[in-house]
Motif scaffolding. Structure first.
Motif, PDB file in Angstrom:
ATOM      1  N   ASP A 213       1.189 -12.122   2.951  1.00 19.13           N
ATOM      2  CA  ASP A 213       0.122 -11.315   2.360  1.00 19.13           C
ATOM      3  C   ASP A 213      -1.054 -12.160   1.861  1.00 19.13           C
ATOM      4  O   ASP A 213      -2.075 -11.613   1.443  1.00 19.13           O
ATOM      5  N   ASP A 216      -4.431 -14.160   5.344  1.00 19.16           N
ATOM      6  CA  ASP A 216      -5.843 -13.847   5.608  1.00 19.16           C
ATOM      7  C   ASP A 216      -6.748 -14.411   4.516  1.00 19.16           C
ATOM      8  O   ASP A 216      -7.876 -14.845   4.793  1.00 19.16           O
ATOM      9  N   ASN A 281      -8.060  -7.756  10.288  1.00 16.99           N
ATOM     10  CA  ASN A 281      -6.626  -7.527  10.116  1.00 16.99           C
ATOM     11  C   ASN A 281      -6.305  -7.143   8.674  1.00 16.99           C
ATOM     12  O   ASN A 281      -5.509  -6.236   8.408  1.00 16.99           O
ATOM     13  N   HIS A 282      -6.969  -7.839   7.740  1.00 18.10           N
ATOM     14  CA  HIS A 282      -6.733  -7.551   6.323  1.00 18.10           C
ATOM     15  C   HIS A 282      -7.214  -6.147   5.957  1.00 18.10           C
ATOM     16  O   HIS A 282      -6.600  -5.463   5.132  1.00 18.10           O
ATOM     17  N   LYS A 283      -8.292  -5.732   6.586  1.00 19.54           N
ATOM     18  CA  LYS A 283      -8.852  -4.411   6.284  1.00 19.54           C
ATOM     19  C   LYS A 283      -7.868  -3.300   6.642  1.00 19.54           C
ATOM     20  O   LYS A 283      -7.825  -2.257   5.978  1.00 19.54           O
ATOM     21  N   LYS A 284      -7.064  -3.527   7.673  1.00 10.75           N
ATOM     22  CA  LYS A 284      -6.094  -2.513   8.102  1.00 10.75           C
ATOM     23  C   LYS A 284      -5.019  -2.285   7.030  1.00 10.75           C
ATOM     24  O   LYS A 284      -4.403  -1.218   7.002  1.00 10.75           O
ATOM     25  N   THR A 285      -4.807  -3.280   6.183  1.00  6.76           N
ATOM     26  CA  THR A 285      -3.766  -3.147   5.152  1.00  6.76           C
ATOM     27  C   THR A 285      -4.299  -2.507   3.874  1.00  6.76           C
ATOM     28  O   THR A 285      -3.522  -2.208   2.959  1.00  6.76           O
ATOM     29  N   MET A 286      -5.609  -2.308   3.807  1.00  9.23           N
ATOM     30  CA  MET A 286      -6.221  -1.788   2.589  1.00  9.23           C
ATOM     31  C   MET A 286      -6.205  -0.265   2.553  1.00  9.23           C
ATOM     32  O   MET A 286      -6.336   0.394   3.587  1.00  9.23           O
ATOM     33  N   LYS A 287      -6.083   0.272   1.332  1.00 12.06           N
ATOM     34  CA  LYS A 287      -6.078   1.722   1.161  1.00 12.06           C
ATOM     35  C   LYS A 287      -7.484   2.250   0.884  1.00 12.06           C
ATOM     36  O   LYS A 287      -7.801   3.387   1.195  1.00 12.06           O
ATOM     37  N   SER A 297      -2.007  -5.457  -6.324  1.00  6.95           N
ATOM     38  CA  SER A 297      -1.437  -4.193  -5.844  1.00  6.95           C
ATOM     39  C   SER A 297      -1.996  -2.983  -6.579  1.00  6.95           C
ATOM     40  O   SER A 297      -1.889  -1.857  -6.112  1.00  6.95           O
TER      41      SER A 297
END
Length: 394
Positions: A213, A216, A281-287, A297
């Motif tokens: 985590d 990136d 790639n990191h943006k895909k994990t963001m809400k 978190s």
């Protein structure tokens, strides 16, 4: 101008002290030996006057001038206590006046140094009672004062405090019409920055084992050269994926989000393919995408201290690398850019430097090691233009 004169066959000390001409008749006969001795004493007096340590009665205990100057000093001290504020009173007002022109993070730094170092030493003294020697003695005291780690304060920390003191006292002297001058006091020489950039192979190994985590995050740090506050304060609105740019216009500090370090720190950083893909790639994990790029978190800003202690140092230790500051990621980017042959002017803009001077002063010694081609370009030039010609002439 100080000098030794003669009156009725006796030597006379003639000098200026506290804006007054002072002449002291001695019992010494005017002989070459006595004149030489008197000149030696006069040099010592001049030096003590310059250092503001001259005690008139020590040299001339029965002098009427000494009594006159002492009475004048007492009168001035009484006047000072009534009319001129203490260092603490004036400094707090001065900081309040100056704050609007400073970055918020800098205001915090000034207040921190002010109350931790300067106020305990000078707070209750009236401004015109603070002499140059007081400041020099305090600087010497700071050199022996330990920091949180128990080691002596860095020269940079001491210089910042003396510079702050100089700014406050210069303004005070102008406003209240008293003499104070620290222009001849030069900054202490500090130790050169500890530059320990990682090589490309070191970076590869680091990214292979770092917590997933944070992969990136470290790619962004290693290949953009962003300062800690800049990357930790980065928000999605500052990333231009279309033009592959990171716009640096704020930084996260101890006192929250504020302006970057200086005017040159406002800049656009080019994203190489690796950084571009890492951020996508990191943006895909963001809400959500209206706040910080790298956050906790619960969507709060990340702590640089936590990352340094819980991610950075443990990963280096696992690889068997020596511990170093997290700031070395910035040094790594700079040395790699130089090693790859990028334009120094472009690198300076990427880093937010005003000139290329720092690049060559700090990073140039790491460039040959990064490419492992020390002097090869020069060898090729010689072979192509000189060596072959010399061979043909034989």
């Amino acid at each position: 101008m100080s000098k030794i004169t003669e009156r009725n066959g006796r030597l006379v000390f003639d000098f200026n002290f506290q804006n007054q001409r002072c002449r002291e008749l001695t019992k010494l006969e005017s002989t070459p030996a006595n004149k030489k001795r008197a000149e030696s004493i006069l040099k010592k007096i001049d030096a003590e006057i310059t250092l503001e340590t001259f005690d008139y009665k020590k040299y001339f205990p029965k002098s009427k001038m000494a009594d006159k100057l002492e009475a004048k000093s007492l009168q001035l001290a009484k006047k000072s206590s009534n009319e001129i504020p203490t260092f603490k009173e004036f400094s707090e007002q001065w900081i309040f006046e100056m704050s609007p022109s400073w970055r918020r993070t800098y205001v915090g730094t000034v207040n921190g140094n002010f109350y931790k170092y300067l106020i305990p030493e000078f707070g209750d003294m009236h401004l015109d009672q603070i002499a140059k020697t007081d400041v020099l003695m305090y600087r010497n005291k700071l050199t022996q004062m330990p920091n949180k780690s128990g080691v002596p304060l860095a020269a940079a920390t001491i210089n910042k405090n003396i510079t702050l003191m100089k700014s406050i006292m210069t303004e005070a002297a102008e406003r209240f019409n008293f003499k104070f001058n620290l222009t001849s006091v030069k900054p202490l020489k500090g130790v050169k920055p500890d530059i320990q950039p990682l090589s490309l192979s070191d970076i590869t190994k680091f990214l292979e084992i770092v917590r997933p985590d944070f992969k990136d995050y470290f790619i962004t740090r290693f290949f953009t050269g962003m300062r800690s506050g800049e990357v930790n304060g980065l928000q999605w609105k500052h990333i231009d994926f279309e033009n592959r740019q990171i716009i640096v216009e704020q930084a996260l500090g101890v006192y929250g989000v504020g302006d970057p370090k200086n005017e040159h720190a406002f800049r656009e950083i080019h994203m190489c393919d690796l950084v571009y893909e890492a951020l996508l790639n990191h943006k895909k994990t963001m809400k959500k995408f209206d706040d910080f790029v790298f956050c906790t978190s619960i969507d709060t800003p990340i702590s640089n201290t936590n990352i340094h202690n819980r991610i950075w140092l443990p990963t280096l230790k696992l690889l068997g690398y020596s511990p170093r500051r997290l700031y070395q990621t910035r040094h790594t980017a700079a040395s790699l850019w130089l090693a790859s042959g990028e334009s120094p002017e472009w690198i300076a803009r990427q880093l937010g430097h005003s000139t290329t001077e720092m690049l060559f002063r700090i990073y140039s010694r790491y460039v040959p090691n990064a490419l492992r081609t020390d002097g090869q370009a020069f060898n090729k030039l010689i072979e192509a233009n000189i060596k072959n010609s010399l061979g043909e002439g034989k």
